[in-house]
Design a protein around this motif. Structure first.
Motif, PDB file in Angstrom:
ATOM      1  N   ARG A 105       0.807  -1.216   0.000  1.00  0.00           N
ATOM      2  CA  ARG A 105       0.000   0.000   0.000  1.00  0.00           C
ATOM      3  C   ARG A 105       0.841   1.268   0.000  1.00  0.00           C
ATOM      4  N   SER A 106       2.077   1.155   0.450  1.00  0.00           N
ATOM      5  CA  SER A 106       2.942   2.337   0.486  1.00  0.00           C
ATOM      6  C   SER A 106       3.343   2.804  -0.903  1.00  0.00           C
ATOM      7  N   HIS A 107       3.273   1.900  -1.897  1.00  0.00           N
ATOM      8  CA  HIS A 107       3.815   2.248  -3.214  1.00  0.00           C
ATOM      9  C   HIS A 107       2.826   2.093  -4.356  1.00  0.00           C
ATOM     10  N   TRP A 108       1.970   1.066  -4.318  1.00  0.00           N
ATOM     11  CA  TRP A 108       1.130   0.755  -5.476  1.00  0.00           C
ATOM     12  C   TRP A 108      -0.244   1.370  -5.310  1.00  0.00           C
ATOM     13  N   ARG A 109      -0.703   2.021  -6.362  1.00  0.00           N
ATOM     14  CA  ARG A 109      -1.950   2.771  -6.255  1.00  0.00           C
ATOM     15  C   ARG A 109      -3.175   1.862  -6.299  1.00  0.00           C
ATOM     16  N   THR A 110      -4.288   2.417  -5.826  1.00  0.00           N
ATOM     17  CA  THR A 110      -5.567   1.724  -5.830  1.00  0.00           C
ATOM     18  C   THR A 110      -6.216   1.872  -7.195  1.00  0.00           C
ATOM     19  N   LEU A 111      -6.749   0.792  -7.714  1.00  0.00           N
ATOM     20  CA  LEU A 111      -7.423   0.838  -9.009  1.00  0.00           C
ATOM     21  C   LEU A 111      -8.555   1.854  -8.995  1.00  0.00           C
ATOM     22  N   GLY A 112      -8.648   2.632 -10.057  1.00  0.00           N
ATOM     23  CA  GLY A 112      -9.787   3.526 -10.232  1.00  0.00           C
ATOM     24  C   GLY A 112      -9.796   4.751  -9.358  1.00  0.00           C
ATOM     25  N   SER A 113      -8.679   5.043  -8.673  1.00  0.00           N
ATOM     26  CA  SER A 113      -8.643   6.228  -7.825  1.00  0.00           C
ATOM     27  C   SER A 113      -8.083   7.396  -8.622  1.00  0.00           C
TER      28      SER A 113
ATOM     29  N   ARG B 230       2.315   4.672  -8.937  1.00  0.00           N
ATOM     30  CA  ARG B 230       2.356   3.666  -9.993  1.00  0.00           C
ATOM     31  C   ARG B 230       1.248   2.638  -9.803  1.00  0.00           C
ATOM     32  N   GLY B 231       0.784   2.097 -10.915  1.00  0.00           N
ATOM     33  CA  GLY B 231      -0.106   0.958 -10.865  1.00  0.00           C
ATOM     34  C   GLY B 231       0.696  -0.326 -10.966  1.00  0.00           C
ATOM     35  N   ALA B 232       0.264  -1.347 -10.255  1.00  0.00           N
ATOM     36  CA  ALA B 232       0.962  -2.636 -10.302  1.00  0.00           C
ATOM     37  C   ALA B 232       0.610  -3.372 -11.586  1.00  0.00           C
ATOM     38  N   ASN B 233       1.590  -4.041 -12.167  1.00  0.00           N
ATOM     39  CA  ASN B 233       1.364  -4.842 -13.365  1.00  0.00           C
ATOM     40  C   ASN B 233       1.101  -6.307 -13.047  1.00  0.00           C
TER      41      ASN B 233
ATOM     42  N   GLU C 204      10.873  -6.935 -11.174  1.00  0.00           N
ATOM     43  CA  GLU C 204      10.897  -6.951 -12.639  1.00  0.00           C
ATOM     44  C   GLU C 204       9.491  -6.856 -13.212  1.00  0.00           C
ATOM     45  N   LYS C 205       8.525  -7.490 -12.575  1.00  0.00           N
ATOM     46  CA  LYS C 205       7.144  -7.464 -13.063  1.00  0.00           C
ATOM     47  C   LYS C 205       6.390  -6.231 -12.572  1.00  0.00           C
ATOM     48  N   GLU C 206       7.019  -5.436 -11.729  1.00  0.00           N
ATOM     49  CA  GLU C 206       6.445  -4.182 -11.217  1.00  0.00           C
ATOM     50  C   GLU C 206       5.150  -4.422 -10.453  1.00  0.00           C
ATOM     51  N   GLY C 207       5.301  -5.164  -9.367  1.00  0.00           N
ATOM     52  CA  GLY C 207       4.168  -5.410  -8.493  1.00  0.00           C
ATOM     53  C   GLY C 207       4.636  -5.845  -7.125  1.00  0.00           C
ATOM     54  N   PRO C 208       3.728  -5.936  -6.156  1.00  0.00           N
ATOM     55  CA  PRO C 208       4.108  -6.327  -4.800  1.00  0.00           C
ATOM     56  C   PRO C 208       4.295  -7.825  -4.662  1.00  0.00           C
ATOM     57  N   LEU C 209       5.016  -8.224  -3.632  1.00  0.00           N
ATOM     58  CA  LEU C 209       5.138  -9.620  -3.226  1.00  0.00           C
ATOM     59  C   LEU C 209       4.271  -9.792  -1.990  1.00  0.00           C
ATOM     60  N   LEU C 210       3.307 -10.688  -2.069  1.00  0.00           N
ATOM     61  CA  LEU C 210       2.362 -10.911  -0.985  1.00  0.00           C
ATOM     62  C   LEU C 210       2.468 -12.343  -0.475  1.00  0.00           C
ATOM     63  N   LEU C 211       1.938 -12.575   0.716  1.00  0.00           N
ATOM     64  CA  LEU C 211       2.052 -13.866   1.390  1.00  0.00           C
ATOM     65  C   LEU C 211       0.672 -14.476   1.626  1.00  0.00           C
ATOM     66  N   THR C 212       0.630 -15.806   1.644  1.00  0.00           N
ATOM     67  CA  THR C 212      -0.594 -16.519   1.991  1.00  0.00           C
ATOM     68  C   THR C 212      -0.227 -17.873   2.581  1.00  0.00           C
ATOM     69  N   PRO C 213      -1.052 -18.434   3.459  1.00  0.00           N
ATOM     70  CA  PRO C 213      -0.829 -19.814   3.897  1.00  0.00           C
ATOM     71  C   PRO C 213      -0.905 -20.760   2.706  1.00  0.00           C
ATOM     72  N   PRO C 214      -0.236 -21.889   2.780  1.00  0.00           N
ATOM     73  CA  PRO C 214      -0.188 -22.799   1.625  1.00  0.00           C
ATOM     74  C   PRO C 214      -1.542 -23.338   1.184  1.00  0.00           C
ATOM     75  N   ALA C 215      -2.462 -23.587   2.115  1.00  0.00           N
ATOM     76  CA  ALA C 215      -3.695 -24.303   1.781  1.00  0.00           C
ATOM     77  C   ALA C 215      -4.842 -23.403   1.358  1.00  0.00           C
TER      78      ALA C 215
ATOM     79  N   ALA D 163      11.482  -6.781  -2.000  1.00  0.00           N
ATOM     80  CA  ALA D 163      10.848  -6.602  -3.306  1.00  0.00           C
ATOM     81  C   ALA D 163      10.600  -5.120  -3.582  1.00  0.00           C
ATOM     82  N   LEU D 164      10.138  -4.389  -2.570  1.00  0.00           N
ATOM     83  CA  LEU D 164       9.938  -2.941  -2.747  1.00  0.00           C
ATOM     84  C   LEU D 164      11.257  -2.224  -2.969  1.00  0.00           C
ATOM     85  N   MET D 165      12.303  -2.625  -2.254  1.00  0.00           N
ATOM     86  CA  MET D 165      13.596  -1.966  -2.430  1.00  0.00           C
ATOM     87  C   MET D 165      14.127  -2.167  -3.846  1.00  0.00           C
ATOM     88  N   GLY D 166      13.853  -3.342  -4.438  1.00  0.00           N
ATOM     89  CA  GLY D 166      14.239  -3.547  -5.824  1.00  0.00           C
ATOM     90  C   GLY D 166      13.561  -2.554  -6.745  1.00  0.00           C
ATOM     91  N   VAL D 167      12.289  -2.256  -6.479  1.00  0.00           N
ATOM     92  CA  VAL D 167      11.550  -1.277  -7.279  1.00  0.00           C
ATOM     93  C   VAL D 167      12.088   0.126  -7.047  1.00  0.00           C
TER      94      VAL D 167
END
Length: 471
Positions: free
Chosen positions: A151-159, A165-168, A190-201, A392-396
């Motif tokens: 949320r610190s870097h990628w904009r909200t759709l339609g705002s 920047r918008g995430a790709n 490289e893909k210009e987007g965030p890295l997010l986490l989720t439980p495996p299942a 991932a953000l630092m790479g951007v």
């Protein structure tokens, strides 16, 4: 640096018009000087080194370092002189060249007319320091911290008012172990987007909402790191049901997964960062550095591949063998990976970068691969999730990721050393994780290291474009 050239007639008397020149000592061949304007005087370079202000025929002019994209800040018919930049590079002060030499200010983009500063005459000068910022990006757990980073870097759709920047794309990794994720920070950059986490299942509800916040269904890809044993087919089905394309990057183990991620970035990369896959710290520092090479319009591509400590797995070696020897550059990050790199080759295309521990290695990576960065990231070196999503953000953003010694009272000599060396260019330190992982004392030391005795400003989870934006 920029300077004024004035020819003379041999007796010390000036002849002809002055000229504004640029001297660049990084130029290896040919002349190190370049003409910026053949009728300019009293140049002043901007704090970020990207623009120059000077006087032409009594007018204050701003141009880039090619002498192009000019902006004229003052009108014709009035003589001004002595332009000087504010520390943040947004405004200039200058004086009238006649009479009482009234001081004026103007915004550097020329969007408003000059304004007189009441009661101030003579040659102006700004106090040459500003308060730097330390921004903490954190949540109650690793999932919430990943969301704060996004949320610190990628904009909200339609705002319509959100200028960021918008995430790709989104890169999705399992939240319980790092094995398949160590190359993911580079992929996200490289893909210009965030890295997010989720439980495996099961796809985490908060992660689902963040994907929907930044990505348009039907037009965007979510990359899943690892096989169905890492992120289940249910997670994959849930993402597809949201309307996104899914690309799973996986191999039979962490080493082959890192290779699949690398090939998705570039099957013929210019730079390969090797780091041990048996632990996480060196790969996390390498991820930010490699990600920064993949910025838009960059001439280079970079990937992170994993070693089994000092051994390069056969599939990774086979991939390295496909790279043109005269073009490839291989960097072993950390002592184990450096030994693995040197075992692969000892020619001029192979380098090792490592220190006595994970903190010194992170600093050495920062010194080796970054120069003039405006952001530096900080995350605990005793766990991986916050450093993964933050890296991932630092790479951007084009800045290094430094590791801090957990919740100790002191930030650590390596991080302090880097702050002292780079405080001239860095305007924001980003702390990834809550005070329970990088404590407030360390945050304060980051601020002092950046800003000195003037003090620093603090922010928590900023979401404005000016807070966390590459520009």
């Amino acid at each position: 640096m920029v300077f004024q050239r004035q020819d003379d007639d041999g007796s010390g008397q000036p002849t002809g018009q002055p000229a504004v020149m640029l001297y660049d000592d990084s130029i290896e061949l040919g002349s190190k000087t370049r003409l910026l304007d053949d009728n300019g005087a009293n140049p002043s370079i901007s704090p970020d080194g990207s623009r120059v202000a000077f006087v032409r025929d009594g007018r204050i002019v701003v141009a880039d370092l090619r002498g192009e994209n000019e902006v004229r800040l003052t009108p014709e018919g009035v003589q001004y002189d002595h332009p000087t930049w504010s520390p943040d590079g947004r405004t200039l002060a200058f004086s009238s060249a006649t009479g009482a030499r009234q001081v004026y200010t103007a915004v550097a983009d020329g969007s408003a007319a000059p304004v007189a500063v009441p009661g101030l005459n003579g040659v102006p000068a700004y106090q040459p320091h500003r308060k730097e910022r330390v921004a903490r990006l954190s949540g109650t757990d690793r999932f919430a911290t990943a969301l704060a980073v996004s949320r610190s870097h990628w904009r909200t759709l339609g705002s319509p008012t959100d200028q960021r920047r918008g995430a790709n794309a989104v890169v999705l990794s399992r939240s319980d172990t790092y094995a398949d994720a160590l190359g993911g920070a580079v992929l996200a950059a490289e893909k210009e987007g965030p890295l997010l986490l989720t439980p495996p299942a099961e796809l985490a509800a908060s992660t689902r909402a963040e994907i929907q916040r930044v990505l348009t269904p039907g037009h965007s890809t979510v990359y899943l790191l690892g096989s169905s044993g890492a992120l289940s087919t249910r997670v994959e089905d849930q993402v597809r049901a949201m309307g996104y394309y899914v690309q799973r990057l996986a191999g039979k183990d962490r080493f082959e997964t890192s290779l699949a991620i690398a090939k998705a970035i570039d099957p013929m990369p210019d730079m390969v960062f090797l780091a041990t896959g048996m632990n996480y710290p060196d790969a996390l520092a390498a991820g930010a550095a490699a990600g920064a090479q993949n910025e838009v319009d960059s001439d280079y591509s970079a990937v992170v591949l994993l070693t089994r400590d000092e051994v390069i797995p056969p599939t990774t070696k086979a991939f390295l063998d496909t790279l043109p020897r005269d073009l490839r550059r291989i960097f072993g990050i950390g002592q184990q990976a450096a030994m693995a790199a040197y075992s692969y080759g000892t020619d001029s295309s192979v380098w090792g970068v490592w220190g006595a521990d994970r903190y010194e290695t992170a600093r050495d990576v920062a010194v080796e691969f970054f120069e003039g960065q405006t952001y530096t990231g900080f995350a605990t070196g005793t766990d991986w999730p916050d450093a993964l999503t933050g890296g991932a953000l630092m790479g951007v953003l084009g800045g290094p990721l430094m590791l801090t010694p957990g919740t100790r009272a002191e930030l650590g000599n390596q991080a302090v050393s880097l702050l002292h060396e780079t405080s001239g260019s860095v305007h924001t330190g980003l702390v990834f994780g809550s005070p329970s992982v990088v404590n407030s004392a360390q945050q304060a030391q980051i601020g002092v290291g950046l800003s000195g005795p003037l003090g620093f400003s603090s922010a928590t989870n900023p979401t404005s474009g000016t807070a966390v934006s590459r520009g």
